[in-house]
Design a protein around this motif. Structure first.
Motif, PDB file in Angstrom:
ATOM      1  N   ALA A  59      16.050   3.636   3.551  1.00  0.00           N
ATOM      2  CA  ALA A  59      14.624   3.578   3.848  1.00  0.00           C
ATOM      3  C   ALA A  59      14.082   2.159   3.756  1.00  0.00           C
ATOM      4  N   SER A  60      14.648   1.364   2.859  1.00  0.00           N
ATOM      5  CA  SER A  60      14.135   0.008   2.656  1.00  0.00           C
ATOM      6  C   SER A  60      14.363  -0.892   3.860  1.00  0.00           C
ATOM      7  N   THR A  61      15.253  -0.483   4.778  1.00  0.00           N
ATOM      8  CA  THR A  61      15.531  -1.303   5.961  1.00  0.00           C
ATOM      9  C   THR A  61      14.598  -0.976   7.125  1.00  0.00           C
ATOM     10  N   ARG A  62      13.792   0.070   6.993  1.00  0.00           N
ATOM     11  CA  ARG A  62      12.858   0.409   8.064  1.00  0.00           C
ATOM     12  C   ARG A  62      11.803  -0.680   8.217  1.00  0.00           C
ATOM     13  N   PRO A  63      11.501  -1.080   9.435  1.00  0.00           N
ATOM     14  CA  PRO A  63      10.526  -2.157   9.656  1.00  0.00           C
ATOM     15  C   PRO A  63       9.179  -1.902   9.000  1.00  0.00           C
ATOM     16  N   ASP A  64       8.687  -0.654   9.060  1.00  0.00           N
ATOM     17  CA  ASP A  64       7.378  -0.384   8.474  1.00  0.00           C
ATOM     18  C   ASP A  64       7.403  -0.508   6.954  1.00  0.00           C
ATOM     19  N   VAL A  65       8.552  -0.139   6.359  1.00  0.00           N
ATOM     20  CA  VAL A  65       8.690  -0.259   4.911  1.00  0.00           C
ATOM     21  C   VAL A  65       8.782  -1.728   4.514  1.00  0.00           C
ATOM     22  N   GLU A  66       9.594  -2.490   5.228  1.00  0.00           N
ATOM     23  CA  GLU A  66       9.726  -3.914   4.943  1.00  0.00           C
ATOM     24  C   GLU A  66       8.385  -4.626   5.083  1.00  0.00           C
ATOM     25  N   GLN A  67       7.659  -4.292   6.130  1.00  0.00           N
ATOM     26  CA  GLN A  67       6.362  -4.920   6.356  1.00  0.00           C
ATOM     27  C   GLN A  67       5.377  -4.574   5.238  1.00  0.00           C
ATOM     28  N   GLY A  68       5.442  -3.344   4.771  1.00  0.00           N
ATOM     29  CA  GLY A  68       4.541  -2.909   3.705  1.00  0.00           C
ATOM     30  C   GLY A  68       4.780  -3.653   2.408  1.00  0.00           C
ATOM     31  N   TRP A  69       6.044  -3.946   2.104  1.00  0.00           N
ATOM     32  CA  TRP A  69       6.360  -4.637   0.860  1.00  0.00           C
ATOM     33  C   TRP A  69       5.964  -6.102   0.888  1.00  0.00           C
ATOM     34  N   ALA A  70       5.789  -6.668   2.065  1.00  0.00           N
ATOM     35  CA  ALA A  70       5.526  -8.101   2.193  1.00  0.00           C
ATOM     36  C   ALA A  70       4.319  -8.562   1.379  1.00  0.00           C
ATOM     37  N   GLU A  71       3.276  -7.733   1.318  1.00  0.00           N
ATOM     38  CA  GLU A  71       2.078  -8.114   0.578  1.00  0.00           C
ATOM     39  C   GLU A  71       1.705  -7.056  -0.465  1.00  0.00           C
ATOM     40  N   ALA A  72       2.700  -6.316  -0.902  1.00  0.00           N
ATOM     41  CA  ALA A  72       2.442  -5.203  -1.816  1.00  0.00           C
ATOM     42  C   ALA A  72       1.862  -5.635  -3.152  1.00  0.00           C
ATOM     43  N   ASP A  73       2.257  -6.814  -3.626  1.00  0.00           N
ATOM     44  CA  ASP A  73       1.827  -7.228  -4.962  1.00  0.00           C
ATOM     45  C   ASP A  73       0.489  -7.943  -4.993  1.00  0.00           C
ATOM     46  N   LEU A  74      -0.234  -7.928  -3.881  1.00  0.00           N
ATOM     47  CA  LEU A  74      -1.561  -8.529  -3.869  1.00  0.00           C
ATOM     48  C   LEU A  74      -2.553  -7.702  -4.677  1.00  0.00           C
ATOM     49  N   SER A  75      -2.258  -6.407  -4.824  1.00  0.00           N
ATOM     50  CA  SER A  75      -3.126  -5.532  -5.624  1.00  0.00           C
ATOM     51  C   SER A  75      -2.354  -4.302  -6.051  1.00  0.00           C
ATOM     52  N   ALA A  76      -2.861  -3.623  -7.069  1.00  0.00           N
ATOM     53  CA  ALA A  76      -2.216  -2.402  -7.536  1.00  0.00           C
ATOM     54  C   ALA A  76      -2.243  -1.333  -6.448  1.00  0.00           C
ATOM     55  N   ALA A  77      -3.350  -1.256  -5.714  1.00  0.00           N
ATOM     56  CA  ALA A  77      -3.485  -0.256  -4.657  1.00  0.00           C
ATOM     57  C   ALA A  77      -2.503  -0.518  -3.520  1.00  0.00           C
ATOM     58  N   ALA A  78      -2.346  -1.773  -3.135  1.00  0.00           N
ATOM     59  CA  ALA A  78      -1.423  -2.111  -2.055  1.00  0.00           C
ATOM     60  C   ALA A  78       0.012  -1.795  -2.446  1.00  0.00           C
ATOM     61  N   HIS A  79       0.343  -2.022  -3.710  1.00  0.00           N
ATOM     62  CA  HIS A  79       1.698  -1.732  -4.166  1.00  0.00           C
ATOM     63  C   HIS A  79       1.972  -0.233  -4.135  1.00  0.00           C
ATOM     64  N   LEU A 158      -0.493 -13.577 -12.630  1.00  0.00           N
ATOM     65  CA  LEU A 158       0.056 -12.385 -11.998  1.00  0.00           C
ATOM     66  C   LEU A 158      -0.615 -12.163 -10.655  1.00  0.00           C
ATOM     67  N   SER A 159       0.176 -11.925  -9.648  1.00  0.00           N
ATOM     68  CA  SER A 159      -0.335 -11.860  -8.275  1.00  0.00           C
ATOM     69  C   SER A 159      -1.468 -10.861  -8.109  1.00  0.00           C
ATOM     70  N   PHE A 160      -1.351  -9.686  -8.717  1.00  0.00           N
ATOM     71  CA  PHE A 160      -2.372  -8.657  -8.493  1.00  0.00           C
ATOM     72  C   PHE A 160      -3.706  -9.026  -9.127  1.00  0.00           C
ATOM     73  N   GLU A 161      -3.677  -9.955 -10.087  1.00  0.00           N
ATOM     74  CA  GLU A 161      -4.919 -10.390 -10.724  1.00  0.00           C
ATOM     75  C   GLU A 161      -5.598 -11.525  -9.963  1.00  0.00           C
ATOM     76  N   HIS A 162      -4.835 -12.216  -9.119  1.00  0.00           N
ATOM     77  CA  HIS A 162      -5.368 -13.387  -8.423  1.00  0.00           C
ATOM     78  C   HIS A 162      -5.378 -13.238  -6.902  1.00  0.00           C
ATOM     79  N   GLY A 163      -4.827 -12.135  -6.398  1.00  0.00           N
ATOM     80  CA  GLY A 163      -4.833 -11.908  -4.955  1.00  0.00           C
ATOM     81  C   GLY A 163      -4.013 -12.907  -4.179  1.00  0.00           C
ATOM     82  N   ALA A 164      -2.961 -13.429  -4.795  1.00  0.00           N
ATOM     83  CA  ALA A 164      -2.068 -14.377  -4.120  1.00  0.00           C
ATOM     84  C   ALA A 164      -0.644 -14.143  -4.590  1.00  0.00           C
ATOM     85  N   CYS A 165       0.288 -14.160  -3.654  1.00  0.00           N
ATOM     86  CA  CYS A 165       1.703 -13.961  -3.953  1.00  0.00           C
ATOM     87  C   CYS A 165       2.510 -15.186  -3.543  1.00  0.00           C
ATOM     88  N   LYS A 166       3.614 -15.389  -4.203  1.00  0.00           N
ATOM     89  CA  LYS A 166       4.565 -16.380  -3.718  1.00  0.00           C
ATOM     90  C   LYS A 166       5.019 -15.919  -2.320  1.00  0.00           C
TER      91      LYS A 166
END
Length: 232
Positions: A59-79, A158-166
């Motif tokens: 499942a982790s190789t699906r494009p929609d899943v990969e795309q979703g993880w790209a910015e997942a840690d920007l917030s608790a809800a996104a994750h 922490l990314s979810f507290e600052h809205g920015a990820c590496k």
């Protein structure tokens, strides 16, 4: 005299073993899956753990899943949303998915690598500031408190507290600002070239170490050597 005034440390893969990651001789995330099944009183045989692990890997190789993880840690809800997309694609039922997420999000349920404590102690004794810079969706401070390491960390970015990820330069600059050092005075330490390695774009000297796969592995002596700090 130390070469730097501060060290920025990644968390997952640098200080602790990822819950969903490679384990020598075992399926990815085996301990995490086993514990979640056990909490529900379900079968946690090697075959069942391997089946779930394989489904998650596919499942982790699906494009929609990969795309979703790209910015997942920007917030608790996104994750949470990205996680549900992943386990849904793997066919994990909702009850098990919730149990797995609870375990995944328990920051205090992590074991630090054996060399973390002595490394933090040596850095603190040498007068260096320490900040933990992590792409994460939960507060990891309880993990350091539980391990008795909180006294050695000056700040957490922490990314979810600052809205920015590496690899965004903003998260590294935030860390520098919070501990009051210039880019040339800090060393970033991480395990991912595409994320932690981006600190160089913010003018920060960067040390990349192999991703941690077992808490018995010792790699952080390289941090002390790079800083010119003697081991204790």
């Amino acid at each position: 005299m130390p070469y730097f005034k501060a060290v920025l440390l990644d968390w997952v893969g640098t200080l602790i073993v990822p819950k969903w990651g490679p384990a020598p001789g075992r399926p990815r995330g085996a301990a995490w899956i086993e514990r979640s099944l056990g909490q529900l009183g379900r079968e946690a045989s090697a075959a069942e753990v391997e089946r779930i692990s394989a489904a998650l890997s596919t499942a982790s190789t699906r494009p929609d899943v990969e795309q979703g993880w790209a910015e997942a840690d920007l917030s608790a809800a996104a994750h949470r949303e990205s996680y549900l997309r992943w386990v849904g694609a793997a066919g994990v039922d909702s009850v098990l998915a919730d149990a797995m997420y609870e375990t995944l999000s328990d920051a205090a349920d992590n074991l630090f690598a054996a060399d973390v404590a002595p490394t933090l102690l040596a850095l603190k004794a040498a007068g260096l500031k320490v900040a933990v810079v992590s792409d994460i969706h939960v507060d990891i401070r309880p993990a350091f408190l539980k391990a008795g390491l909180d006294a050695y960390v000056d700040d957490y970015v922490l990314s979810f507290e600052h809205g920015a990820c590496k690899p965004a330069p903003a998260i590294f600059r935030t860390a520098l600002d919070r501990i009051g050092v210039r880019p040339s005075e800090a060393l970033m330490v991480g395990d991912r070239s595409g994320h932690d390695g981006a600190a160089v774009e913010a003018g920060i000297t960067t040390l990349l170490v192999p991703p941690l796969t077992d808490v018995a592995e010792k790699r952080l002596h390289l941090v002390l050597a790079t800083c010119g700090v003697p081991a204790r």
